[in-house]
Design a protein around this motif. Structure first.
Motif, PDB file in Angstrom:
ATOM      1  N   LEU A 102      10.380   4.320   8.324  1.00 38.31           N
ATOM      2  CA  LEU A 102      10.502   3.860   6.938  1.00 38.31           C
ATOM      3  C   LEU A 102       9.173   3.260   6.498  1.00 38.31           C
ATOM      4  O   LEU A 102       8.660   2.341   7.138  1.00 38.31           O
ATOM      5  N   TYR A 103       8.606   3.806   5.437  1.00 39.68           N
ATOM      6  CA  TYR A 103       7.480   3.162   4.750  1.00 39.68           C
ATOM      7  C   TYR A 103       8.162   2.270   3.720  1.00 39.68           C
ATOM      8  O   TYR A 103       8.662   2.755   2.705  1.00 39.68           O
ATOM      9  N   PRO A 104       8.247   0.962   3.994  1.00 40.79           N
ATOM     10  CA  PRO A 104       9.129   0.091   3.195  1.00 40.79           C
ATOM     11  C   PRO A 104       8.720   0.010   1.718  1.00 40.79           C
ATOM     12  O   PRO A 104       7.575   0.304   1.368  1.00 40.79           O
ATOM     13  N   ALA A 105       9.694  -0.407   0.909  1.00 39.67           N
ATOM     14  CA  ALA A 105       9.491  -0.521  -0.535  1.00 39.67           C
ATOM     15  C   ALA A 105       8.262  -1.378  -0.832  1.00 39.67           C
ATOM     16  O   ALA A 105       8.106  -2.475  -0.299  1.00 39.67           O
ATOM     17  N   HIS A 106       7.394  -0.853  -1.677  1.00 36.75           N
ATOM     18  CA  HIS A 106       6.145  -1.538  -1.998  1.00 36.75           C
ATOM     19  C   HIS A 106       5.680  -1.123  -3.392  1.00 36.75           C
ATOM     20  O   HIS A 106       6.216  -0.188  -3.998  1.00 36.75           O
ATOM     21  N   TYR A 107       4.672  -1.829  -3.869  1.00 40.12           N
ATOM     22  CA  TYR A 107       4.097  -1.503  -5.180  1.00 40.12           C
ATOM     23  C   TYR A 107       2.620  -1.877  -5.166  1.00 40.12           C
ATOM     24  O   TYR A 107       2.173  -2.655  -4.319  1.00 40.12           O
ATOM     25  N   HIS A 108       1.885  -1.312  -6.106  1.00 41.50           N
ATOM     26  CA  HIS A 108       0.449  -1.578  -6.211  1.00 41.50           C
ATOM     27  C   HIS A 108      -0.008  -1.249  -7.625  1.00 41.50           C
ATOM     28  O   HIS A 108       0.629  -0.428  -8.312  1.00 41.50           O
ATOM     29  N   PRO A 109      -1.095  -1.870  -8.068  1.00 37.42           N
ATOM     30  CA  PRO A 109      -1.550  -1.623  -9.441  1.00 37.42           C
ATOM     31  C   PRO A 109      -2.004  -0.180  -9.681  1.00 37.42           C
ATOM     32  O   PRO A 109      -1.881   0.330 -10.792  1.00 37.42           O
ATOM     33  N   ALA A 110      -2.537   0.489  -8.653  1.00 37.16           N
ATOM     34  CA  ALA A 110      -3.054   1.851  -8.841  1.00 37.16           C
ATOM     35  C   ALA A 110      -1.923   2.823  -9.174  1.00 37.16           C
ATOM     36  O   ALA A 110      -0.795   2.664  -8.712  1.00 37.16           O
ATOM     37  N   THR A 111      -2.242   3.831  -9.967  1.00 39.70           N
ATOM     38  CA  THR A 111      -1.353   4.975 -10.174  1.00 39.70           C
ATOM     39  C   THR A 111      -1.558   5.910  -8.997  1.00 39.70           C
ATOM     40  O   THR A 111      -2.696   6.230  -8.640  1.00 39.70           O
ATOM     41  N   GLU A 112      -0.452   6.337  -8.403  1.00 43.51           N
ATOM     42  CA  GLU A 112      -0.533   7.091  -7.151  1.00 43.51           C
ATOM     43  C   GLU A 112       0.069   8.482  -7.311  1.00 43.51           C
ATOM     44  O   GLU A 112       1.194   8.625  -7.782  1.00 43.51           O
ATOM     45  N   LEU A 113      -0.696   9.471  -6.911  1.00 42.80           N
ATOM     46  CA  LEU A 113      -0.185  10.843  -6.896  1.00 42.80           C
ATOM     47  C   LEU A 113      -0.109  11.303  -5.445  1.00 42.80           C
ATOM     48  O   LEU A 113      -1.070  11.140  -4.688  1.00 42.80           O
ATOM     49  N   TYR A 114       1.030  11.845  -5.069  1.00 41.45           N
ATOM     50  CA  TYR A 114       1.198  12.405  -3.729  1.00 41.45           C
ATOM     51  C   TYR A 114       1.492  13.895  -3.834  1.00 41.45           C
ATOM     52  O   TYR A 114       2.138  14.347  -4.783  1.00 41.45           O
ATOM     53  N   VAL A 115       1.033  14.638  -2.839  1.00 36.21           N
ATOM     54  CA  VAL A 115       1.492  16.004  -2.629  1.00 36.21           C
ATOM     55  C   VAL A 115       1.960  16.086  -1.190  1.00 36.21           C
ATOM     56  O   VAL A 115       1.192  15.770  -0.270  1.00 36.21           O
TER      57      VAL A 115
ATOM     58  N   TYR B 134      -2.889  12.051  -0.994  1.00 37.42           N
ATOM     59  CA  TYR B 134      -2.679  11.077  -2.068  1.00 37.42           C
ATOM     60  C   TYR B 134      -3.958  10.832  -2.850  1.00 37.42           C
ATOM     61  O   TYR B 134      -5.065  11.024  -2.333  1.00 37.42           O
ATOM     62  N   THR B 135      -3.780  10.424  -4.102  1.00 35.83           N
ATOM     63  CA  THR B 135      -4.899   9.878  -4.882  1.00 35.83           C
ATOM     64  C   THR B 135      -4.439   8.561  -5.509  1.00 35.83           C
ATOM     65  O   THR B 135      -3.251   8.365  -5.770  1.00 35.83           O
ATOM     66  N   TRP B 136      -5.384   7.675  -5.720  1.00 39.54           N
ATOM     67  CA  TRP B 136      -5.154   6.424  -6.449  1.00 39.54           C
ATOM     68  C   TRP B 136      -6.133   6.386  -7.606  1.00 39.54           C
ATOM     69  O   TRP B 136      -7.349   6.604  -7.405  1.00 39.54           O
ATOM     70  N   SER B 137      -5.629   6.096  -8.794  1.00 39.34           N
ATOM     71  CA  SER B 137      -6.521   5.957  -9.943  1.00 39.34           C
ATOM     72  C   SER B 137      -6.102   4.721 -10.733  1.00 39.34           C
ATOM     73  O   SER B 137      -5.096   4.085 -10.432  1.00 39.34           O
ATOM     74  N   GLY B 138      -6.876   4.420 -11.763  1.00 34.30           N
ATOM     75  CA  GLY B 138      -6.529   3.295 -12.640  1.00 34.30           C
ATOM     76  C   GLY B 138      -7.576   2.202 -12.599  1.00 34.30           C
ATOM     77  O   GLY B 138      -8.640   2.344 -11.981  1.00 34.30           O
ATOM     78  N   GLU B 139      -7.261   1.090 -13.250  1.00 33.97           N
ATOM     79  CA  GLU B 139      -8.196  -0.018 -13.381  1.00 33.97           C
ATOM     80  C   GLU B 139      -8.493  -0.687 -12.048  1.00 33.97           C
ATOM     81  O   GLU B 139      -9.585  -1.189 -11.820  1.00 33.97           O
ATOM     82  N   ASP B 140      -7.493  -0.707 -11.168  1.00 36.62           N
ATOM     83  CA  ASP B 140      -7.621  -1.473  -9.924  1.00 36.62           C
ATOM     84  C   ASP B 140      -7.140  -0.638  -8.737  1.00 36.62           C
ATOM     85  O   ASP B 140      -5.937  -0.496  -8.513  1.00 36.62           O
ATOM     86  N   VAL B 141      -8.083  -0.072  -8.004  1.00 31.92           N
ATOM     87  CA  VAL B 141      -7.705   0.664  -6.791  1.00 31.92           C
ATOM     88  C   VAL B 141      -8.097  -0.132  -5.550  1.00 31.92           C
ATOM     89  O   VAL B 141      -8.057   0.383  -4.435  1.00 31.92           O
ATOM     90  N   VAL B 142      -8.472  -1.391  -5.771  1.00 34.83           N
ATOM     91  CA  VAL B 142      -8.901  -2.237  -4.653  1.00 34.83           C
ATOM     92  C   VAL B 142      -7.728  -3.055  -4.101  1.00 34.83           C
ATOM     93  O   VAL B 142      -7.583  -3.206  -2.892  1.00 34.83           O
ATOM     94  N   THR B 143      -6.872  -3.560  -5.009  1.00 36.75           N
ATOM     95  CA  THR B 143      -5.727  -4.361  -4.578  1.00 36.75           C
ATOM     96  C   THR B 143      -4.773  -3.498  -3.761  1.00 36.75           C
ATOM     97  O   THR B 143      -4.334  -2.437  -4.221  1.00 36.75           O
ATOM     98  N   LEU B 144      -4.467  -3.952  -2.547  1.00 34.81           N
ATOM     99  CA  LEU B 144      -3.593  -3.186  -1.659  1.00 34.81           C
ATOM    100  C   LEU B 144      -2.137  -3.313  -2.092  1.00 34.81           C
ATOM    101  O   LEU B 144      -1.794  -4.148  -2.918  1.00 34.81           O
ATOM    102  N   SER B 145      -1.299  -2.490  -1.474  1.00 38.26           N
ATOM    103  CA  SER B 145       0.139  -2.553  -1.722  1.00 38.26           C
ATOM    104  C   SER B 145       0.706  -3.895  -1.273  1.00 38.26           C
ATOM    105  O   SER B 145       0.226  -4.490  -0.322  1.00 38.26           O
TER     106      SER B 145
END
Ligand SMILES: [Fe+2]
Length: 200
Positions: free
Chosen positions: A129-142, A186-197
């Motif tokens: 399980l990759y537990p429930a989390h969130y982060h400021p970045a917009t995340e795209l997965y394939v 995965y890709t991360w985009s947006g204003e803040d890709v430094v702050t971790l999940s």
């Protein structure tokens, strides 16, 4: 060795460029990576000693015809990606760092340096399980290989190879593998890709 990283970036861009032809939220996110200028690498790719290495062979076995070319480009690079798990430790899941992680190619701490965009691969072992989390970045997965249950904002769905999943900024999401490991781009985009999940 750097050659197959360059080929992997090229093949990843080709894959996402196909999806970018559809003008929707996922297509627009894919287009950001396609348009991203990749700098010259400032770091090197050394053979990884991550505990995730034990999953690597299995991790690419559950692809599809759609993801076969990208998996072919990814396979030789897998042992050399900078696999890590650098989230907060959890007393209730002390083994997490041995079961999941990511190898980032482009990003603030990756060999190809970019302060504003990340690109890499996520690997989860079986029955993880990759537990429930969130982060400021917009995340795209394939998903490249493996079927797993993906949950976004409380809605769960089994996703397989070739499927794209978009996690908007700060929306809670999780993944659960069963009898197949999961390998995803995965890709991360947006204003803040430094702050971790952060875990919920
Ligand atoms: Fe995420």
């Amino acid at each position: 060795m750097q050659d197959f990283i360059a080929r992997l970036i090229e093949e990843s861009k080709r894959f996402l460029n196909e999806r970018a032809q559809i003008d929707d939220d996922i297509g627009q996110e894919a287009a950001k990576f396609v348009a991203r200028e990749i700098p010259a690498p400032s770091g090197t790719f050394e053979k990884s000693d991550s505990p995730l290495i034990r999953w690597i062979e299995d991790s690419a076995k559950h692809g599809s015809s759609e993801t076969a070319n990208l998996l072919k480009a990814l396979k030789p690079a897998l042992p050399f990606l900078p696999w890590k798990y650098n989230y907060e430790l959890r007393a209730d899941m002390p083994d997490l760092g041995n079961r999941m992680g990511w190898g980032e190619i482009l990003g603030p701490e990756a060999p190809y340096h970019d302060e504003h965009f990340c690109f890499g691969f996520t690997l989860l072992g079986k029955n993880t399980l990759y537990p429930a989390h969130y982060h400021p970045a917009t995340e795209l997965y394939v998903v490249l290989s493996g079927h797993a249950e993906w949950t976004l904002d409380g809605v769960s769905k089994v996703r397989g190879p070739g499927e794209f999943i978009l996690h908007p900024s700060n929306h809670v999401h999780s993944m659960q593998t069963r009898d197949e490991p999961l390998l995803a781009l995965y890709t991360w985009s947006g204003e803040d890709v430094v702050t971790l999940s952060k875990y919920v």
